[in-house]
Motif scaffolding. Structure first.
Motif, mmCIF file in Angstrom:
data_model
loop_
_atom_site.group_PDB
_atom_site.id
_atom_site.type_symbol
_atom_site.label_atom_id
_atom_site.label_comp_id
_atom_site.label_asym_id
_atom_site.label_seq_id
_atom_site.Cartn_x
_atom_site.Cartn_y
_atom_site.Cartn_z
ATOM 1 N N LEU A 58 -4.928 1.049 47.508
ATOM 2 C CA LEU A 58 -3.522 0.581 48.692
ATOM 3 C C LEU A 58 -2.842 1.145 47.769
ATOM 4 O O LEU A 58 -1.392 0.485 46.974
ATOM 5 C CB LEU A 58 -4.058 -0.401 48.279
ATOM 6 C CG LEU A 58 -2.606 -0.432 50.264
ATOM 7 C CD1 LEU A 58 -3.021 -0.024 51.124
ATOM 8 C CD2 LEU A 58 -2.555 -2.498 50.232
ATOM 9 N N ASP A 59 -1.708 2.229 48.342
ATOM 10 C CA ASP A 59 -0.066 2.487 48.347
ATOM 11 C C ASP A 59 0.704 1.459 48.975
ATOM 12 O O ASP A 59 -0.229 0.624 50.071
ATOM 13 C CB ASP A 59 -0.034 3.570 48.998
ATOM 14 C CG ASP A 59 1.536 3.932 48.441
ATOM 15 O OD1 ASP A 59 2.118 2.967 47.081
ATOM 16 O OD2 ASP A 59 2.380 4.771 49.026
ATOM 17 N N LEU A 60 1.505 0.705 48.671
ATOM 18 C CA LEU A 60 2.169 -0.410 49.448
ATOM 19 C C LEU A 60 2.846 0.042 50.203
ATOM 20 O O LEU A 60 3.039 -0.854 51.158
ATOM 21 C CB LEU A 60 3.305 -1.332 47.584
ATOM 22 C CG LEU A 60 2.096 -1.935 47.127
ATOM 23 C CD1 LEU A 60 2.397 -2.999 46.070
ATOM 24 C CD2 LEU A 60 1.266 -2.558 48.141
ATOM 25 N N ARG A 61 3.812 1.171 50.002
ATOM 26 C CA ARG A 61 5.028 1.452 50.434
ATOM 27 C C ARG A 61 4.786 2.590 51.574
ATOM 28 O O ARG A 61 3.881 4.045 51.455
ATOM 29 C CB ARG A 61 6.255 2.057 50.148
ATOM 30 C CG ARG A 61 7.174 2.843 51.064
ATOM 31 C CD ARG A 61 8.668 3.118 50.235
ATOM 32 N NE ARG A 61 9.764 2.437 49.412
ATOM 33 C CZ ARG A 61 10.071 1.284 49.648
ATOM 34 N NH1 ARG A 61 9.794 1.011 50.890
ATOM 35 N NH2 ARG A 61 11.101 0.624 49.231
ATOM 36 N N LEU A 62 3.458 2.145 52.834
ATOM 37 C CA LEU A 62 3.329 3.514 53.494
ATOM 38 C C LEU A 62 3.887 4.083 54.861
ATOM 39 O O LEU A 62 5.034 3.089 55.628
ATOM 40 C CB LEU A 62 1.969 2.865 54.785
ATOM 41 C CG LEU A 62 1.247 2.811 53.457
ATOM 42 C CD1 LEU A 62 0.077 2.351 53.850
ATOM 43 C CD2 LEU A 62 0.376 3.852 53.008
ATOM 44 N N SER A 63 3.774 4.710 55.231
ATOM 45 C CA SER A 63 5.209 5.916 56.160
ATOM 46 C C SER A 63 5.088 5.273 57.872
ATOM 47 O O SER A 63 5.892 4.855 59.193
ATOM 48 C CB SER A 63 5.133 7.473 56.267
ATOM 49 O OG SER A 63 3.946 7.412 57.233
ATOM 50 N N ASP A 64 3.797 4.239 57.848
ATOM 51 C CA ASP A 64 3.345 3.863 59.483
ATOM 52 C C ASP A 64 4.254 2.589 59.852
ATOM 53 O O ASP A 64 4.175 1.162 60.049
ATOM 54 C CB ASP A 64 2.180 2.877 59.321
ATOM 55 C CG ASP A 64 1.415 2.767 58.316
ATOM 56 O OD1 ASP A 64 2.030 2.138 57.695
ATOM 57 O OD2 ASP A 64 0.459 2.126 58.712
ATOM 58 N N GLY A 65 5.113 1.725 58.462
ATOM 59 C CA GLY A 65 5.729 0.664 58.415
ATOM 60 C C GLY A 65 4.837 -0.586 58.576
ATOM 61 O O GLY A 65 5.189 -1.469 58.670
ATOM 62 N N SER A 66 3.466 -0.137 57.860
ATOM 63 C CA SER A 66 2.467 -1.929 57.634
ATOM 64 C C SER A 66 3.619 -2.835 56.564
ATOM 65 O O SER A 66 3.767 -2.050 55.450
ATOM 66 C CB SER A 66 1.535 -0.977 57.806
ATOM 67 O OG SER A 66 1.005 -0.503 56.667
#
Length: 225
Positions: A58-66
């Motif tokens: 898992l990447d922590l900073r995702l563009s969906d704002g999750s």
């Protein structure tokens, strides 16, 4: 006697940068016991593609704002343990994921051999020890540890995030004077660690430094999201 074949661990990646996904695929391409089965930009998309994975990366900073915490909890609810693969530039995100129960944290900047070894350990259910993992649990080793108790931390997070003293008291079930006493002790601990925080703004800065509050996003980053 026939040799026992090595079990192949099936890996899923949650990452919205194609270059990172391609890089990880290249790292695992010649690993007989590890297979990158799929990559998806969100947790929902990953779970919709496959339900027979051994590990989620898992990447922590995702563009969906999750949020990292919600993503880890969703993956674990689906029966998937998680390894964080990150630039580790945001202590709040790393700590949030650590609290949710990930197997470990590995930096994207690590040599390929280190990344592969971390994936192999996590895919077998092992904990991945790293500097980032220790920092997520114990705080940034480069910052003076102030040794806040869980109750002091609760007060700091609420007060430093903008709540007034009386509301912190209501939210925590403490008397206003008790909250004030906690804040005085918190300030004293920061001063003893060589990181004074005499004002509310200073406490806010210290809470961000220690990963207890998220780094505020820049306005241009919010517009791009």
């Amino acid at each position: 006697m026939a040799e026992r074949s090595t079990p192949v661990r099936r890996i899923g990646l949650v990452e919205d940068h194609e270059s990172v996904a391609l890089g990880l695929a290249a790292m695992l391409a010649d690993q007989a016991d590890l297979e990158l089965v799929c990559a998806a930009p969100t947790v929902d998309a990953l779970l919709a593609q496959h339900d027979d994975l051994d590990l989620a990366i898992l990447d922590l900073r995702l563009s969906d704002g999750s949020s990292p915490k919600c993503n880890v909890e969703q993956l674990r609810a689906a029966g998937l343990e998680t390894l964080v693969f990150t630039g580790a530039e945001n202590a709040f995100f790393v700590r949030s994921a650590a609290r949710a129960g990930v197997l470990g944290v590995v930096r994207k900047s690590e040599p390929a051999a280190v990344v592969v070894d971390a994936i192999r350990i996590a895919a077998s259910g092992g904990q991945v020890a790293s500097t980032e993992w220790a920092a997520a649990i114990d705080g940034d080793p480069e910052l003076g540890d102030v040794g806040l108790s869980p109750r002091q931390l609760e007060v700091l997070e609420l007060y430093a995030s903008g709540e007034k003293l009386d509301r912190v008291a209501r939210l925590t079930g403490l008397a206003p004077q008790t909250v004030n006493d906690y804040l005085q002790r918190i300030r004293a601990k920061y001063a003893e660690a060589g990181r004074p925080a005499p004002t509310k703004t200073d406490l806010y800065k210290r809470a961000i430094e220690d990963g207890w509050l998220p780094i505020p996003e820049r306005e241009d980053a919010r517009r791009r999201a």
